[in-house]
Design an enzyme around this catalytic site. Sequence first.
Site, PDB file in Angstrom:
ATOM      1  N   HIS A 103       4.814  35.630   7.388  1.00 55.46           N
ATOM      2  CA  HIS A 103       6.090  35.048   6.944  1.00 55.46           C
ATOM      3  C   HIS A 103       5.890  34.333   5.619  1.00 55.46           C
ATOM      4  CE1 HIS A 103       4.122  31.474   8.579  1.00 55.46           C
ATOM      5  NE2 HIS A 103       4.995  30.738   7.906  1.00 55.46           N
ATOM      6  N   GLU A 109       3.486  24.688   1.895  1.00 50.60           N
ATOM      7  CA  GLU A 109       2.976  24.365   3.235  1.00 50.60           C
ATOM      8  C   GLU A 109       1.590  23.763   3.118  1.00 50.60           C
ATOM      9  OE1 GLU A 109       3.354  27.425   6.260  1.00 50.60           O
ATOM     10  OE2 GLU A 109       1.337  27.012   7.021  1.00 50.60           O
ATOM     11  N   HIS A 148       2.021  34.461   4.298  1.00 52.60           N
ATOM     12  CA  HIS A 148       0.809  34.026   5.008  1.00 52.60           C
ATOM     13  C   HIS A 148       0.949  34.191   6.517  1.00 52.60           C
ATOM     14  CE1 HIS A 148       3.522  30.565   4.425  1.00 52.60           C
ATOM     15  NE2 HIS A 148       3.153  30.208   5.632  1.00 52.60           N
ATOM     16  N   HIS A 281       0.075  -2.884   0.293  1.00 54.45           N
ATOM     17  CA  HIS A 281       0.097  -1.999  -0.873  1.00 54.45           C
ATOM     18  C   HIS A 281       1.441  -1.281  -0.936  1.00 54.45           C
ATOM     19  CE1 HIS A 281      -0.750   0.877   2.333  1.00 54.45           C
ATOM     20  NE2 HIS A 281      -0.322   1.834   1.538  1.00 54.45           N
ATOM     21  N   HIS A 283       3.255   2.537  -3.101  1.00 51.51           N
ATOM     22  CA  HIS A 283       2.949   3.757  -3.854  1.00 51.51           C
ATOM     23  C   HIS A 283       3.964   3.912  -4.979  1.00 51.51           C
ATOM     24  CE1 HIS A 283       0.110   4.814  -0.696  1.00 51.51           C
ATOM     25  NE2 HIS A 283       1.003   4.285   0.109  1.00 51.51           N
ATOM     26  N   GLU A 288       6.176   7.961   1.521  1.00 50.72           N
ATOM     27  CA  GLU A 288       4.977   8.273   2.319  1.00 50.72           C
ATOM     28  C   GLU A 288       5.389   8.770   3.690  1.00 50.72           C
ATOM     29  OE1 GLU A 288       2.057   5.168   2.419  1.00 50.72           O
ATOM     30  OE2 GLU A 288       1.243   5.777   4.362  1.00 50.72           O
ATOM     31  N   HIS A 327       3.963  -2.196   2.287  1.00 54.39           N
ATOM     32  CA  HIS A 327       3.606  -1.988   3.691  1.00 54.39           C
ATOM     33  C   HIS A 327       2.124  -2.238   3.919  1.00 54.39           C
ATOM     34  CE1 HIS A 327       3.246   1.860   1.563  1.00 54.39           C
ATOM     35  NE2 HIS A 327       2.326   2.235   2.429  1.00 54.39           N
ATOM     36  N   GLU A 341      -1.810   9.755   5.479  1.00 50.66           N
ATOM     37  CA  GLU A 341      -0.694   9.392   4.594  1.00 50.66           C
ATOM     38  C   GLU A 341      -0.444  10.614   3.720  1.00 50.66           C
ATOM     39  OE1 GLU A 341      -1.919   6.198   2.025  1.00 50.66           O
ATOM     40  OE2 GLU A 341      -2.685   4.969   3.650  1.00 50.66           O
TER      41      GLU A 341
HETATM   42 MN    MN Z   1       4.440  28.947   6.891  1.00 47.70          MN
HETATM   43 MN    MN Z   2       0.712   3.621   2.090  1.00 48.69          MN
END
Ligand code: MN
Ligand code: MN
Length: 399
Positions: A103, A109, A148, A281, A283, A288, A327, A341
């Site tokens: 597919h 992915e 794949h 911290h 991002h 996330e 967070h 993460e």
């Molecule tokens: Mn797939």
């Molecule tokens: Mn984080």
Amino acid sequence: MAHDSQNHSGAVPVPQPIRADGAGGVDRGPRDVMRDLQNPDMLVPPKTDNGLIPNMRFSFSDTHMQLNHGGWSREITVRELPIATTLAGVNMYLTPGGVRELHWHQQAEWAYMLLGRARITAVDQNGRNFIADIGPGDLWYFPPGIPHSIQGLEEGCEFLLVFDDGNFSDLNTLSISDWFAHTPKEVLSANFGVPESDFDAIPKEQLYIYQADVPGPLATQAVESPNGTVPLPFAYRLLAQPPMRMPGGSVRIVDSTVFPISKAVAAALVELEPGAMRELHWHPNNDEWQYYLTGQGRMTVFGSEGNARTFDFRAGDVGYVPFAFGHYIQNTGTETLWFLEMFKSDRFQDLSLNQWMALTPPQLVESNLHVKPDFIARLNKVKRPVVKHPGFTYLNRDR
Ligand code: MN
Ligand code: MN
């Protein structure tokens, strides 16, 4: 934590929504005590929690199971967790020989193998192929549009798939069986230059996952391409990467700097010993999406205007943190907490509260927070993503 002296369920103490200072009251009504026991920080939130932070946790245990001969899958998308718009996740098991059929899809992915082994295959736009066996702690990445497949080997396998679109569903991909079923047989015949009778037995609908025989060793399934293999490998051995180790745990970071094909997803695999925490911290690049692998923990998400909310997590749960929200994650259990993460980005990036303060004029930090020079002296100019200080554990929390 406060407990009701009236024990309604036998040996297990019934937790009550009552703080140590007496705030709250007994919950005698209809309730799910098992869930309350799993969510002590929702039942009795830290006093510092406040405001209207939306839900940022969903458990794979609360999802629909898609059962097929050959395996199962379940997913967490914006339909389950509306805040999670950047990434969607699928937890899948394939039996020995079970196949996630040939597919492709519009989304990238990214995958992490949890248990067992699988064989993956892919072919790129230049006719270069990739066929590899994947084991625990290995990743794979298929760019958008690249076809794949995944097949369980002798012991079967369970893995996490992550897609760079919160609206994605693995049940709505472009599948080879579906295309064959919805193409006139005379067109298939003309395309491949064979009689229509060659297609008498094709599946009548999408297979998705099906049972097949366990494939032989990798060498027996080698297909030589005149165009060679893909120039950037689609697999990466994350657990083989030497981790960044520090007191309290370890961190492995994987993004396009070490796994060049992985342009759309960056990740960190974090290990927290009991009593350790992923430091305060945020991002600076994107939201996330978290997946909890073992143990239990809690996270508070801070979202400006005095808003903060704490969630409890355990293995099989997904957490989410909006772009730039502050967070931390604490191991609240007695075993090691492992979690992933993930970010819709080509780079892993984080900002450490501690490092930021250490690299700012001390007079400014002192006047801003009313702290003393001996505190400033303990700040770290070098980032330490995991921290564990003797005597400072989850059990010291103020309720
Ligand atoms: Mn797939
Ligand atoms: Mn984080």
